[in-house]
Design an enzyme around this catalytic site. Structure first.
Site, PDB file in Angstrom:
ATOM      1  N   GLY A  18      -2.251  -6.077  -0.405  1.00 15.25           N
ATOM      2  CA  GLY A  18      -2.692  -7.465  -0.262  1.00 15.25           C
ATOM      3  C   GLY A  18      -2.822  -7.959   1.166  1.00 15.25           C
ATOM      4  O   GLY A  18      -3.750  -8.710   1.492  1.00 15.25           O
ATOM      5  N   GLY A  31       0.817  -1.206   0.000  1.00 12.13           N
ATOM      6  CA  GLY A  31       0.000   0.000   0.000  1.00 12.13           C
ATOM      7  C   GLY A  31       0.856   1.263   0.000  1.00 12.13           C
ATOM      8  O   GLY A  31       0.514   2.260  -0.639  1.00 12.13           O
ATOM      9  N   THR A  32       1.966   1.204   0.724  1.00 12.68           N
ATOM     10  CA  THR A  32       2.867   2.363   0.793  1.00 12.68           C
ATOM     11  C   THR A  32       3.423   2.679  -0.597  1.00 12.68           C
ATOM     12  O   THR A  32       3.471   3.844  -1.007  1.00 12.68           O
ATOM     13  CB  THR A  32       4.020   2.073   1.784  1.00 12.68           C
ATOM     14  N   GLN A  43      -7.623   0.168   3.603  1.00 13.67           N
ATOM     15  CA  GLN A  43      -8.452  -0.420   4.670  1.00 13.67           C
ATOM     16  C   GLN A  43      -9.891  -0.669   4.232  1.00 13.67           C
ATOM     17  O   GLN A  43     -10.683  -1.203   4.997  1.00 13.67           O
ATOM     18  CB  GLN A  43      -8.446   0.470   5.921  1.00 13.67           C
ATOM     19  N   CYS A  85       1.926   1.084  12.172  1.00 13.00           N
ATOM     20  CA  CYS A  85       3.111   1.859  11.794  1.00 13.00           C
ATOM     21  C   CYS A  85       3.481   2.897  12.836  1.00 13.00           C
ATOM     22  O   CYS A  85       4.571   3.434  12.822  1.00 13.00           O
ATOM     23  CB  CYS A  85       2.890   2.546  10.455  1.00 13.00           C
TER      24      CYS A  85
END
Ligand code: PLP
Length: 399
Positions: free
Chosen positions: A204, A73-74, A183, A329
């Site tokens: 994923g 996602g980052t 999310q 995070c």
């Protein structure tokens, strides 16, 4: 190993065994390079085409060419944000929200301090919902990009990103809109083609695929400079030999997630609601940080007044229960959650807030067990809290 009750599925999820099964042949049987000209490589290329088609349907894109695979996602967010800003260097204004994930907020901070961008931040209301009122006046002819999440990782609140895109495009059709849907994926249906969103990222490991794979939707015609420069892979938008087993895994996870959006989502929501109601009933110093109905079905964020969240987590961990006090995070940092602060959650439970996030693997027995042991943990911590007078007053008030 002690039985684990995993209620931290917004941090990551267990890889579904059906996903692993689909991935396995692509490690040591079908291991060809998809760019090779011989059939052994071509077969693998074909599998990637199939996976891209699945992701196109999963995200509701118009064309397969609008989906690229990334590592997480980052990376999806960084590719989208840096990609459109680099492709249009003259515009230096960005709008986002105060409650984005660190992978977006930290990048914007960097763009502000290192590259002279001006970033404006939208507020959220006390229930965690996004306040779009000022947006129209914030967008100017200098606004390069507006971004927001589809659902917040700490509260689960769903943001009106379709409406946001509509407002932005009405004011300035050239402004690009990026949505971090990490999310939301697997929890609510995505249908990006029926929105004015230009870019949408997913990951994923939030939907029972492994860590290390993500995808990015890039609307046809969107100018984007690639983050990774090199070979021609991913239509020139992301160089590097494709991570075939993980791409296959993500596609399988997306199919399974789609199958689970109906009855399964209802079951998870019922469990989440049972957990919330049970905690509120049995713990007098518990308070729901948000109870908006427009939430993803698996997430609950509950504040426990006058006690420390990290202590609650340690005690729960001893009992085999995994939950979290913020996003994965930022946990480990002693700062209170930027999301709860933006919502104006009272300081009395800012440091005592816990996120519980369920999944398709969560059972009723696990929720019942959590409801049995959690009040005892909270009671123990209440007894050693330095805020005895405040707790007693609260107890009387709630009696
Ligand atoms: N965006 C949101 C809303 C997230 O919750 C996360 C991870 O928790 C990310 C982005 C980053 O995704 P990844 O861990 O795949 O880099």
């Amino acid at each position: 190993m002690k039985k684990i009750i995993y209620l931290d599925n917004n941090a990551t999820t267990k890889v579904d065994e059906r996903v692993v099964e689909k991935m396995l042949p692509y490690f040591s049987e079908e291991y060809g390079n998809p760019s090779s000209t011989y059939t052994f490589g071509g077969n693998v290329q074909h599998k990637i085409i199939e996976a891209r088609e699945t992701l196109k349907d999963f995200m509701g894109a118009n064309r397969v060419g609008e989906i690229i695979f990334t590592s997480c996602g980052t990376e999806s967010a960084n590719t989208a944000i840096k990609g459109v800003l680099t492709a249009n260097k003259t515009k230096k204004h960005i709008i986002t929200t105060k409650v984005e994930h660190a992978c977006v907020l930290t990048l914007y901070k960097n763009l502000e301090t290192q590259f002279g961008y001006k970033v404006d931040y939208l507020d959220v209301n006390s229930d965690g919902s996004l306040d779009l009122t000022p947006l129209e006046n914030m967008v100017t002819d200098q606004t390069a990009l507006v971004s927001c999440m589809a659902a917040n990782n700490e509260t689960g609140v769903i943001f009106p990103y379709e409406k946001l895109a509509e407002i932005v495009k009405t004011k300035n059709p050239n402004t690009k809109v990026f949505v971090d849907a990490v999310q939301a994926t697997g929890k609510i249906k995505l249908d990006v083609k029926n929105t004015q969103v230009d870019l949408m990222g997913i990951s994923g490991h939030k939907l029972h695929a492994p860590k290390g794979i993500g995808a990015l939707y890039i609307k046809s015609g969107t100018l984007l400079s690639p983050l990774l420069i090199g070979g021609h892979q991913e239509m020139g938008k992301r160089a590097g030999t494709e991570n075939v087993p993980y791409i296959v895994g993500l596609a399988e996870a997306a199919k399974l997630a789609n199958d689970n959006l109906g009855d399964e989502a209802t079951r998870v929501k019922q469990l989440r609601d049972t957990l919330e109601a049970g905690i509120l009933k049995s713990v007098y110093n518990a308070r729901l940080n948000t109870n908006v109905s427009n939430r993803v079905p698996n997430t609950s964020n509950i504040g426990f007044e006058y006690i420390e969240g990290e202590l609650i987590l340690l005690h729960l961990s001893d009992l085999g229960i995994c939950a979290s006090s913020g996003s994965a995070c930022t946990s480990g940092s002693l700062d209170a959650s930027h999301v709860l602060k933006a919502m104006g959650v009272p300081f009395t439970c800012l440091h005592g807030s816990i996120r519980f996030s369920l999944s398709r693997f969560t059972t009723k027995e696990e929720i019942d067990y959590t409801l049995k042991v959690l009040p005892k943990v909270i009671n123990k911590l209440n007894n050693i809290s330095p805020f005895q007078k405040e707790l007693n007053d609260l107890k009387k008030l709630k009696a």
